[in-house]
Write a protein that holds these residues in place. Structure first.
Motif, PDB file in Angstrom:
ATOM      1  N   UNK A   1      26.695  49.124  44.756  1.00 40.69           N
ATOM      2  CA  UNK A   1      26.353  48.792  43.374  1.00 40.69           C
ATOM      3  C   UNK A   1      27.258  47.706  42.837  1.00 40.69           C
ATOM      4  N   UNK A   2      27.618  46.769  43.681  1.00 38.90           N
ATOM      5  CA  UNK A   2      28.490  45.659  43.315  1.00 38.90           C
ATOM      6  C   UNK A   2      27.978  44.397  43.985  1.00 38.90           C
ATOM      7  N   UNK A   3      27.969  43.295  43.234  1.00 36.96           N
ATOM      8  CA  UNK A   3      27.546  42.019  43.795  1.00 36.96           C
ATOM      9  C   UNK A   3      28.741  41.135  44.134  1.00 36.96           C
ATOM     10  N   UNK A   4      29.919  41.551  43.751  1.00 34.22           N
ATOM     11  CA  UNK A   4      31.116  40.717  43.880  1.00 34.22           C
ATOM     12  C   UNK A   4      31.468  40.457  45.338  1.00 34.22           C
ATOM     13  N   UNK A   5      31.818  39.201  45.633  1.00 36.55           N
ATOM     14  CA  UNK A   5      32.349  38.889  46.952  1.00 36.55           C
ATOM     15  C   UNK A   5      33.682  39.642  47.090  1.00 36.55           C
ATOM     16  N   UNK A   6      33.937  40.180  48.238  1.00 37.41           N
ATOM     17  CA  UNK A   6      35.177  40.916  48.456  1.00 37.41           C
ATOM     18  C   UNK A   6      35.171  42.309  47.852  1.00 37.41           C
ATOM     19  N   UNK A   7      34.009  42.798  47.443  1.00 37.49           N
ATOM     20  CA  UNK A   7      33.901  44.133  46.841  1.00 37.49           C
ATOM     21  C   UNK A   7      34.348  45.208  47.828  1.00 37.49           C
ATOM     22  N   UNK A   8      35.204  46.092  47.362  1.00 38.54           N
ATOM     23  CA  UNK A   8      35.649  47.219  48.192  1.00 38.54           C
ATOM     24  C   UNK A   8      34.481  48.141  48.518  1.00 38.54           C
ATOM     25  N   UNK A   9      33.545  48.258  47.583  1.00 44.64           N
ATOM     26  CA  UNK A   9      32.388  49.115  47.828  1.00 44.64           C
ATOM     27  C   UNK A   9      31.422  48.500  48.827  1.00 44.64           C
ATOM     28  N   UNK A  10      31.295  47.175  48.825  1.00 43.04           N
ATOM     29  CA  UNK A  10      30.498  46.531  49.875  1.00 43.04           C
ATOM     30  C   UNK A  10      31.151  46.776  51.234  1.00 43.04           C
ATOM     31  N   UNK A  11      32.469  46.682  51.262  1.00 41.46           N
ATOM     32  CA  UNK A  11      33.193  46.908  52.514  1.00 41.46           C
ATOM     33  C   UNK A  11      32.960  48.338  53.005  1.00 41.46           C
ATOM     34  N   UNK A  12      33.014  49.301  52.070  1.00 41.05           N
ATOM     35  CA  UNK A  12      32.783  50.698  52.439  1.00 41.05           C
ATOM     36  C   UNK A  12      31.331  50.909  52.869  1.00 41.05           C
ATOM     37  N   UNK A  13      30.385  50.262  52.181  1.00 40.27           N
ATOM     38  CA  UNK A  13      28.972  50.393  52.545  1.00 40.27           C
ATOM     39  C   UNK A  13      28.712  49.820  53.938  1.00 40.27           C
ATOM     40  N   UNK A  14      29.303  48.664  54.237  1.00 43.31           N
ATOM     41  CA  UNK A  14      29.132  48.062  55.569  1.00 43.31           C
ATOM     42  C   UNK A  14      29.706  48.967  56.660  1.00 43.31           C
ATOM     43  N   UNK A  15      30.848  49.569  56.365  1.00 46.04           N
ATOM     44  CA  UNK A  15      31.438  50.489  57.333  1.00 46.04           C
ATOM     45  C   UNK A  15      30.556  51.723  57.512  1.00 46.04           C
ATOM     46  N   UNK A  16      30.013  52.239  56.412  1.00 46.14           N
ATOM     47  CA  UNK A  16      29.112  53.394  56.506  1.00 46.14           C
ATOM     48  C   UNK A  16      27.882  53.055  57.347  1.00 46.14           C
ATOM     49  N   UNK A  17      27.333  51.857  57.161  1.00 40.75           N
ATOM     50  CA  UNK A  17      26.170  51.441  57.960  1.00 40.75           C
ATOM     51  C   UNK A  17      26.529  51.406  59.448  1.00 40.75           C
ATOM     52  N   UNK A  18      27.694  50.893  59.738  1.00 42.70           N
ATOM     53  CA  UNK A  18      28.179  50.837  61.129  1.00 42.70           C
ATOM     54  C   UNK A  18      28.344  52.242  61.705  1.00 42.70           C
ATOM     55  N   UNK A  19      28.879  53.156  60.893  1.00 38.60           N
ATOM     56  CA  UNK A  19      29.089  54.533  61.354  1.00 38.60           C
ATOM     57  C   UNK A  19      27.748  55.259  61.537  1.00 38.60           C
TER      58      UNK A  19
END
Length: 191
Positions: free
Chosen positions: A11-29
């Motif tokens: 729920x964040x559009x910001x570059x470098x978003x911690x939540x995007x980072x967590x979402x990408x990791x969740x997708x990988x997992x």
């Protein structure tokens, strides 16, 4: 049997978003645990602020694209930042648009029968925990079945390795557990 398809976004559009980072990791997992994950960045699908006058002129193109993507998945995993103790306006607006009726499809039809899991990351000590119950309530209102025990990641600015993995093994295990629960419940309910 085809692996269950899980749509993952923050729920964040910001570059470098911690939540995007967590979402990408969740997708990988999710992928590593037997699911099929599709990560999307909401920044690539900008939608106007929900307004019935805009809707009356025709559904915005990016809303139609998001509807098509959502229809092709059995579950959602959302990483939700916390803004003043609530979910982000971006997340709320996106879900508001997706919950609207369109053509022969009733408003909540896209969400009916789907599952959801929530995670949150924050540089602060609470890890987005105040917004998680509100996110769960919103998703349940949209007819999604929401897994209990979402993941909260406090002090997230120092929680990731350079490779994007979680440094704390116990937190990594909690993310894996949540992702595995989502994959498992879909394997049972979507045979």
């Amino acid at each position: 049997m085809t692996a269950p398809k899980i749509l993952v976004f923050a729920g964040s559009a910001r570059e470098g978003s911690l939540n995007k980072q967590l979402a990408k990791l969740a997708a990988k997992r999710i992928e590593a645990l037997g699911g099929q994950a599709t990560f999307i960045d909401l920044k690539a699908y900008p939608c106007p602020l929900f307004d019935e006058d805009i809707e009356a002129q025709g559904m915005p193109e990016n809303v139609l694209k998001l509807r098509e993507i959502l229809a092709d998945h059995q579950a959602l995993l959302i990483a939700s930042p916390e803004y003043n103790g609530f979910i982000t306006p971006l997340l709320k607006n996106t879900l508001d648009w997706l919950s609207r009726p369109y053509g022969d499809t009733p408003g909540l039809k896209l969400f009916a029968g789907k599952w959801a899991a929530l995670v949150a990351a924050s540089p602060g000590g609470l890890g987005g925990i105040r917004a998680l119950p509100l996110g769960q309530q919103l998703l349940a209102n949209l007819s999604l079945t929401v897994l209990p025990q979402p993941l909260s990641l406090p002090k997230a600015s120092s929680a990731f390795s350079e490779g994007g993995e979680l440094i704390n093994e116990a937190v990594g295990q909690r993310l894996d557990t949540l992702c595995q629960r989502l994959v498992d419940v879909l394997a049972v309910t979507h045979r």
